[in-house]
Structure formats: structure tokens, C-alpha cells
Design a protein around this motif. Structure first.
Motif, mmCIF file in Angstrom:
data_model
loop_
_atom_site.group_PDB
_atom_site.id
_atom_site.type_symbol
_atom_site.label_atom_id
_atom_site.label_comp_id
_atom_site.label_asym_id
_atom_site.label_seq_id
_atom_site.Cartn_x
_atom_site.Cartn_y
_atom_site.Cartn_z
ATOM 1 N N ALA A 55 18.102 1.921 13.518
ATOM 2 C CA ALA A 55 16.646 1.752 13.455
ATOM 3 C C ALA A 55 16.010 2.017 14.818
ATOM 4 N N LEU A 79 16.034 5.795 15.402
ATOM 5 C CA LEU A 79 15.111 6.478 14.500
ATOM 6 C C LEU A 79 13.651 6.085 14.744
ATOM 7 N N ARG A 80 13.465 5.026 15.518
ATOM 8 C CA ARG A 80 12.123 4.495 15.812
ATOM 9 C C ARG A 80 11.411 4.033 14.549
ATOM 10 N N VAL A 81 12.162 3.340 13.703
ATOM 11 C CA VAL A 81 11.573 2.791 12.482
ATOM 12 C C VAL A 81 11.576 1.268 12.573
ATOM 13 N N THR A 108 11.503 -3.488 8.321
ATOM 14 C CA THR A 108 10.648 -4.008 7.262
ATOM 15 C C THR A 108 11.507 -4.490 6.104
ATOM 16 N N ARG A 144 12.885 -1.603 4.162
ATOM 17 C CA ARG A 144 13.746 -0.712 4.944
ATOM 18 C C ARG A 144 13.501 0.763 4.618
ATOM 19 N N GLY A 167 12.297 3.220 6.280
ATOM 20 C CA GLY A 167 12.724 4.194 7.272
ATOM 21 C C GLY A 167 14.224 4.420 7.328
ATOM 22 N N LEU A 168 14.983 3.534 6.689
ATOM 23 C CA LEU A 168 16.445 3.636 6.709
ATOM 24 C C LEU A 168 17.034 4.147 5.398
#
Length: 288
Positions: free
Chosen positions: A155, A158-160, A163, A166, A168-169
Motif C-alpha cells: 500500500a 502504491l500510494r493507496v 480503506t 481496500r 487500491g489493493l
């Protein structure tokens, strides 16, 4: 059908002797005795020795023992691998793997140390390059048994944000599950960092089940029970699996290739999954 439960996979800091002792009484399926992230550089050698002594002392019962070594190219990595090459453990966990060549280099060192064939390797996918190369990594060597998601580092890279969904993952998680299944490996979900968010942790476990993970890595013993519950077959699933097995056996005796169970068509692929669930339940029942 053989089954090794990996529902709850708990990281234990190798530098903490009390934690190593406490681990003998915890209901985790797997203990990852950690020499990497959880250990400061000044404590690396002490942690290695403590973990060696704890393993030699034994008393961990049914728990699968895995040692997370330091990276192969760090000052401690090669010595970690050599130290545990012939220890009575199930696997070495390799951090931040980014290529098949890294796995093969570890395998070569294990061969030099005459490590037993049953010693397995777990590869951590925790960088963008590692996730992009995960298919190559998953097929790198027969010693590889599992892919472990390192979602905290991933994370960050990836700069997410972390949450509940998730989002962004999800692409990375799904890609790793796909690679693991393609190569017949187990795949373990990353950790949930908020120890005070029990509902959130349970939602993350449920999401992991839906994504196809075999279990979840944990950072605290308080997370074990929820992980075990989430990644165990439900009573409803087991009842249906037993019905499928019985109906299929009857169909085979009559020379049929398909059968209806509760109004639903059942084929060989459904039987395979039913047998897997029943094997899981049988293993857990024997252990209890």
C-alpha cells in the motif's frame, strides 16, 4: 485428500522471548517467527539465536512453524537461511521477493546446506515489482508452497490508503490469488493493522474468503479466533458437501456423469470442491 490448515498465520517477533513462549499456547494454525520487520538491526543476531533455541526446545504442537528470514542481500539473510536450513520447521518465509532468480538463489543455498526436501519456501509479495512478477515467482521452484501478501509495504509503494474496501489493493490481491492457484500454491492475505477495529477485521477476513485466500496473516493473538472462524467451512457448506459426496457416489455406481442435489446440477468440479471442504473439516476435527 491431505489438507494443511493455514487459516490464521500469526507473526511473532523473534527478539521477544516471552512472545516465543506464549506462542506455544495460541490456537493459530501457523506461527511465523520473524527475524525481519519485527527485529531492529542491533537485535538480529540475538533474535536468530532465540528462535533457534525456541524451535529446538519444541512444544509448539500442531502449529506449523515458519521462520521469516531477512532479505537474501542483507547482511543477515544468507546466515539466517543457513542457520535454519536443517531446523525442524515447515518453511522459510522470504520477504519482498521480486523475481524467480531470488527464489532459485535461496534454493541453491539450501542445497549447499543439505536442507531436507520437505523444507518449503514461502514468498512474500509486497512490492509492485513483486506483484507484477508473481506468476514467474510462483512457478520458480518445487520448494515453493505459499504466496504471502505484504499489504502494508505494498500500500505504501502504491500510494493507496488503507480503506475498509481496500479498493487500491484489489487488483494486486486478485493477481496473486490467480498466480497461486495456477501453480497449486496456498495464498495468504495481508495483515489488518487496526487492533481496536474488530468489526473491520472481520469484514477484511470475509473479503479475503471472497477473494479466494486460504487464510490471513495476523499481528496479534486477539485476531486468531475471527480468522479461524472466517476461513473454516460453515455447517451449511459441510452439509451440502456431504450430500454432494453421497449423491455422486450413488451416481457413479449407476454409471451417471451428472446428478442433481437440492435441484442443482452437480458435476465433477463440484465434487472436487466438496471433498476439499470435507477434508478441511476432517483435519480440524482430528486436531481438536
Amino acid at each position: 485428500m491431505a489438507f494443511t490448515p493455514r487459516r490464521s498465520v500469526l507473526y511473532m517477533p523473534g527478539a521477544n522471548s516471552r512472545a516465543l513462549q506464549k506462542a506455544r499456547s495460541l490456537d493459530a494454525d501457523v506461527l511465523i517467527l520473524d527475524l525481519e520487520d519485527a527485529v531492529a538491526p542491533a537485535q538480529k543476531l540475538q533474535a536468530r539465536q532465540q528462535v533457534l533455541e525456541a524451535i529446538a526446545e519444541g512444544g509448539y504442537g500442531h502449529r506449523e512453524l515458519v521462520v521469516r528470514v531477512n532479505g537474501f542481500d542483507t547482511p543477515w539473510g544468507r546466515d539466517d537461511i543457513a542457520a535454519f536450513a536443517n531446523a525442524p520447521i515447515a518453511a522459510l518465509c522470504l520477504p519482498k521477493v521480486e523475481s524467480a532468480a531470488e527464489v532459485r538463489a535461496v534454493v541453491q543455498l539450501l542445497q549447499q546446506q543439505q536442507a531436507p526436501a520437505q523444507l518449503r519456501l514461502w514468498a512474500m509479495a509486497e512490492t509492485p515489482r513483486g506483484v507484477l512478477s508473481i506468476d514467474e515467482i510462483a512457478g520458480s521452484d518445487p520448494r515453493l508452497a505459499a504466496i504471502v501478501l505484504g499489504t502494508s509495504d505494498l500500500a505504501k509503494d502504491l500510494r493507496v490508503p488503507h480503506t475498509a474496501e481496500r479498493l487500491g489493493l484489489l487488483a494486486s490481491l486478485g493477481h496473486c490469488v490467480l498466480a497461486a492457484r495456477a501453480h497449486g500454491l496456498d495464498v495468504l492475505d495481508g495483515v489488518h493493522l487496526d487492533l481496536d477495529d474488530q468489526p473491520g477485521f472481520e469484514r477484511a477476513c470475509a473479503q479475503g474468503v471472497e477473494l479466494g485466500f486460504d487464510g490471513k496473516t495476523l499481528i496479534h493473538p486477539k485476531q486468531i479466533d475471527a480468522a479461524n472462524a472466517a476461513f473454516s467451512p460453515t455447517a451449511e457448506q459441510l452439509a451440502r458437501a456431504a450430500n454432494i459426496q453421497q449423491a455422486w457416489q450413488q451416481a457413479e455406481s449407476e454409471g451417471k456423469g451428472v446428478v442433481l442435489v437440492d435441484g442443482r446440477l452437480v458435476e465433477a468440479l463440484h465434487v472436487e470442491e466438496a471433498l476439499r471442504l470435507l477434508a478441511i473439516a476432517d483435519t480440524l476435527q482430528q486436531r481438536s
